[in-house]
Design a protein around this motif. Structure first.
Motif, mmCIF file in Angstrom:
data_model
loop_
_atom_site.group_PDB
_atom_site.id
_atom_site.type_symbol
_atom_site.label_atom_id
_atom_site.label_comp_id
_atom_site.label_asym_id
_atom_site.label_seq_id
_atom_site.Cartn_x
_atom_site.Cartn_y
_atom_site.Cartn_z
ATOM 1 N N LEU A 1 -6.284 -4.792 -5.049
ATOM 2 C CA LEU A 1 -5.721 -6.238 -5.038
ATOM 3 C C LEU A 1 -5.679 -6.742 -6.642
ATOM 4 O O LEU A 1 -4.813 -7.494 -6.888
ATOM 5 C CB LEU A 1 -6.784 -7.328 -4.437
ATOM 6 N N ALA A 2 -6.781 -6.191 -7.437
ATOM 7 C CA ALA A 2 -6.337 -6.233 -9.043
ATOM 8 C C ALA A 2 -5.345 -5.304 -9.496
ATOM 9 O O ALA A 2 -5.196 -5.495 -10.654
ATOM 10 C CB ALA A 2 -7.831 -6.199 -9.354
ATOM 11 N N ASP A 3 -4.861 -4.424 -8.809
ATOM 12 C CA ASP A 3 -3.896 -3.247 -9.480
ATOM 13 C C ASP A 3 -4.541 -2.562 -10.481
ATOM 14 O O ASP A 3 -4.066 -2.157 -11.346
ATOM 15 C CB ASP A 3 -2.613 -3.878 -9.770
ATOM 16 N N SER A 4 -5.756 -1.955 -10.187
ATOM 17 C CA SER A 4 -6.606 -1.505 -11.117
ATOM 18 C C SER A 4 -5.895 0.147 -11.331
ATOM 19 O O SER A 4 -5.530 0.782 -10.167
ATOM 20 C CB SER A 4 -7.985 -1.045 -10.528
ATOM 21 N N SER A 5 -5.793 0.487 -12.640
ATOM 22 C CA SER A 5 -5.355 1.653 -12.835
ATOM 23 C C SER A 5 -6.002 2.739 -12.411
ATOM 24 O O SER A 5 -5.797 4.030 -12.448
ATOM 25 C CB SER A 5 -4.962 1.550 -14.159
ATOM 26 N N ARG A 6 -7.497 2.492 -11.928
ATOM 27 C CA ARG A 6 -8.285 3.717 -11.606
ATOM 28 C C ARG A 6 -7.979 4.106 -9.948
ATOM 29 O O ARG A 6 -8.538 4.991 -9.538
ATOM 30 C CB ARG A 6 -9.903 3.061 -11.393
ATOM 31 N N ILE A 7 -7.096 3.358 -9.447
ATOM 32 C CA ILE A 7 -6.869 3.792 -8.028
ATOM 33 C C ILE A 7 -5.588 4.300 -7.978
ATOM 34 O O ILE A 7 -4.652 3.907 -8.703
ATOM 35 C CB ILE A 7 -6.722 2.449 -7.148
ATOM 36 N N SER A 8 -5.621 5.362 -7.296
ATOM 37 C CA SER A 8 -4.263 6.301 -7.273
ATOM 38 C C SER A 8 -3.278 5.629 -6.410
ATOM 39 O O SER A 8 -3.603 4.546 -5.519
ATOM 40 C CB SER A 8 -4.708 7.687 -6.428
ATOM 41 N N ALA A 9 -2.051 6.108 -6.887
ATOM 42 C CA ALA A 9 -0.785 5.361 -6.219
ATOM 43 C C ALA A 9 -1.037 5.658 -4.479
ATOM 44 O O ALA A 9 -0.647 4.739 -3.754
ATOM 45 C CB ALA A 9 0.461 6.051 -6.627
ATOM 46 N N ASP A 10 -1.557 6.608 -4.147
ATOM 47 C CA ASP A 10 -1.519 7.133 -2.542
ATOM 48 C C ASP A 10 -2.369 6.166 -1.821
ATOM 49 O O ASP A 10 -2.094 5.561 -0.786
ATOM 50 C CB ASP A 10 -1.688 8.380 -2.497
ATOM 51 N N THR A 11 -3.590 5.914 -2.586
ATOM 52 C CA THR A 11 -4.581 5.005 -1.863
ATOM 53 C C THR A 11 -4.035 3.728 -1.877
ATOM 54 O O THR A 11 -4.442 2.806 -1.069
ATOM 55 C CB THR A 11 -5.843 4.886 -2.916
ATOM 56 N N LYS A 12 -3.489 3.152 -3.258
ATOM 57 C CA LYS A 12 -2.790 1.762 -3.251
ATOM 58 C C LYS A 12 -1.920 1.578 -2.084
ATOM 59 O O LYS A 12 -1.809 0.526 -1.214
ATOM 60 C CB LYS A 12 -2.199 1.438 -4.375
ATOM 61 N N LYS A 13 -1.171 2.571 -1.859
ATOM 62 C CA LYS A 13 -0.233 2.540 -0.661
ATOM 63 C C LYS A 13 -0.802 2.381 0.660
ATOM 64 O O LYS A 13 -0.253 1.402 1.356
ATOM 65 C CB LYS A 13 0.954 3.702 -0.786
ATOM 66 N N ARG A 14 -1.755 3.277 1.030
ATOM 67 C CA ARG A 14 -2.431 3.201 2.212
ATOM 68 C C ARG A 14 -3.089 1.906 2.079
ATOM 69 O O ARG A 14 -3.057 1.365 3.669
ATOM 70 C CB ARG A 14 -3.323 4.255 2.067
ATOM 71 N N VAL A 15 -3.544 1.273 1.417
ATOM 72 C CA VAL A 15 -4.552 -0.093 1.646
ATOM 73 C C VAL A 15 -3.500 -1.116 1.808
ATOM 74 O O VAL A 15 -3.819 -1.831 2.599
ATOM 75 C CB VAL A 15 -5.392 -0.273 0.320
ATOM 76 N N ARG A 16 -2.330 -1.179 0.982
ATOM 77 C CA ARG A 16 -1.189 -2.073 1.122
ATOM 78 C C ARG A 16 -0.682 -1.926 2.746
ATOM 79 O O ARG A 16 -0.390 -3.025 3.103
ATOM 80 C CB ARG A 16 -0.361 -2.072 0.158
ATOM 81 N N ARG A 17 -0.739 -0.844 3.191
ATOM 82 C CA ARG A 17 -0.071 -0.691 4.553
ATOM 83 C C ARG A 17 -1.150 -1.289 5.475
ATOM 84 O O ARG A 17 -0.551 -2.073 6.544
ATOM 85 C CB ARG A 17 0.412 0.764 4.795
ATOM 86 N N ALA A 18 -2.184 -1.025 5.345
ATOM 87 C CA ALA A 18 -3.248 -1.375 6.231
ATOM 88 C C ALA A 18 -3.336 -3.336 6.348
ATOM 89 O O ALA A 18 -3.279 -4.010 6.952
ATOM 90 C CB ALA A 18 -4.770 -1.083 5.898
ATOM 91 N N MET A 19 -3.025 -3.772 4.819
ATOM 92 C CA MET A 19 -3.217 -5.139 4.795
ATOM 93 C C MET A 19 -1.939 -5.625 5.569
ATOM 94 O O MET A 19 -2.003 -6.804 6.321
ATOM 95 C CB MET A 19 -2.984 -5.579 3.233
#
Length: 344
Positions: A23-41
């Motif tokens: 949610l904070a668009d942290s650079s510590r989180i990989s692009a794949d993980t962000k994509k997966r989380v946003r899909r779940a949202m």
């Protein structure tokens, strides 16, 4: 009961803290993980509680956008809706709200910005212009308030993050288009002389003429507003000269359209009698008659890059100062032709 962060974490097979970082668009989180989380949202219909996040982070989750002139006047020029579209694409993606600040006078613009800063209404400010001796920029710089400039700062260039084009080189290249076509009387129609973009584009025009051995005539430089009406006013001044120009370098497409209209009223046609080159590549430049040869500065990308830089700065003030130069390219269309052809 509404969907929670824990529900999203379970669906995405990550920890709740990971969802918060996404949610904070942290650079510590990989692009794949962000994509997966946003899909779940999206699948769960999860919407973050912006107010709760703002209180927790002591953040407004908003930034201000400042235009030099009133919204009524500025939004007449398609540059601003397009750059706002680029800014909004990033703001929407990262869940930031936008405040637009304008004013009829410099004092009004400064007061509006001061209200945003002193009232803690925004976390940062994006200036859609760069001006010589700008009180707004000086105020933000002195207070060390997070801000980004679209354009090149007149002062403290190495200390202020900005997103720009290489306007000097672009102007030199587009002016050389006219020189290569055999034009020797080439005029420059610019905007406010206090705007750095006008200064840079005029400098490129001058360099092209100097390097080709042509004279720089002061009467061939006219400055007016970045509006269609401004272009019309410039024509009156230039084409009452004893030796009017056969080529025009105009710093904005909307002004160019006004120039074409006014030239037609004087019985002159583009490019038969006058060749025109311009800047910005707004939508109207392609459908105008004739279509305009213009520098595509990629306005949408300027907005996107500026918003990304500002949000990065708001989230971490220690981020180093950046200078991002968005590439340009020239769109060759129907508003120019060889000078020899105009004499036939």
């Amino acid at each position: 009961m509404g969907v929670t962060i824990k529900d999203v974490a379970k669906a995405a097979n990550v920890a709740p803290s990971t969802v918060s970082r996404v949610l904070a668009d942290s650079s510590r989180i990989s692009a794949d993980t962000k994509k997966r989380v946003r899909r779940a949202m999206k699948e769960l219909g999860y919407h973050p509680n912006v107010n709760a996040r703002s209180l927790a982070n002591r953040s407004t989750q908003a930034f201000g956008i400042v235009m030099k002139s009133s919204a009524d006047k500025a939004l007449q020029n398609p540059f601003f809706p397009e750059v706002l579209r680029g800014i909004s694409s990033i703001a929407h993606q990262l869940d930031y709200s936008l405040y637009i600040s304008t004013g009829e006078t410099e004092d009004e613009v400064l007061e509006s910005v001061q209200r945003m800063v002193y009232g803690n209404r925004v976390d940062g400010i994006l200036l859609l212009y760069s001006m010589v001796n700008d009180r707004v920029m000086n105020f933000l710089f002195e207070r060390k308030f997070p801000f980004i400039v679209i354009g090149k700062p007149c002062e403290h260039m190495d200390s202020i993050t900005h997103v720009d084009n290489d306007n000097v080189t672009a102007s030199k290249e587009i002016t050389n288009r006219l020189i290569d076509l055999g034009h020797e009387r080439i005029a420059f129609i610019g905007g406010d002389e206090d705007l750095v973009v006008t200064v840079d584009r005029k400098r490129g025009y001058q360099l092209a003429l100097q390097e080709s051995g042509m004279l720089l005539l002061e009467e061939y430089s006219v400055h007016t507003e970045f509006l269609k009406s401004g272009g019309r006013e410039a024509v009156h001044e230039l084409f009452n000269l004893p030796d009017p120009p056969t080529g025009l370098v105009i710093v904005d497409d909307l002004m160019s359209i006004g120039v074409v209209t006014m030239l037609e009223e004087l019985g002159k046609q583009v490019p038969r009698d006058v060749s025109i080159v311009s800047f910005n590549n707004i939508h109207m430049s392609e459908i105008a008659r004739p279509s305009l040869t213009t520098v595509d500065i990629h306005i949408y990308e300027l907005g996107r890059q500026a918003a990304k830089c500002l949000i990065e700065k708001m989230q971490d003030e220690s981020v180093p100062t950046k200078r991002i130069i968005v590439p340009y390219n020239i769109k060759d269309r129907q508003s120019t032709q060889a000078r020899e052809e105009t004499l036939l």
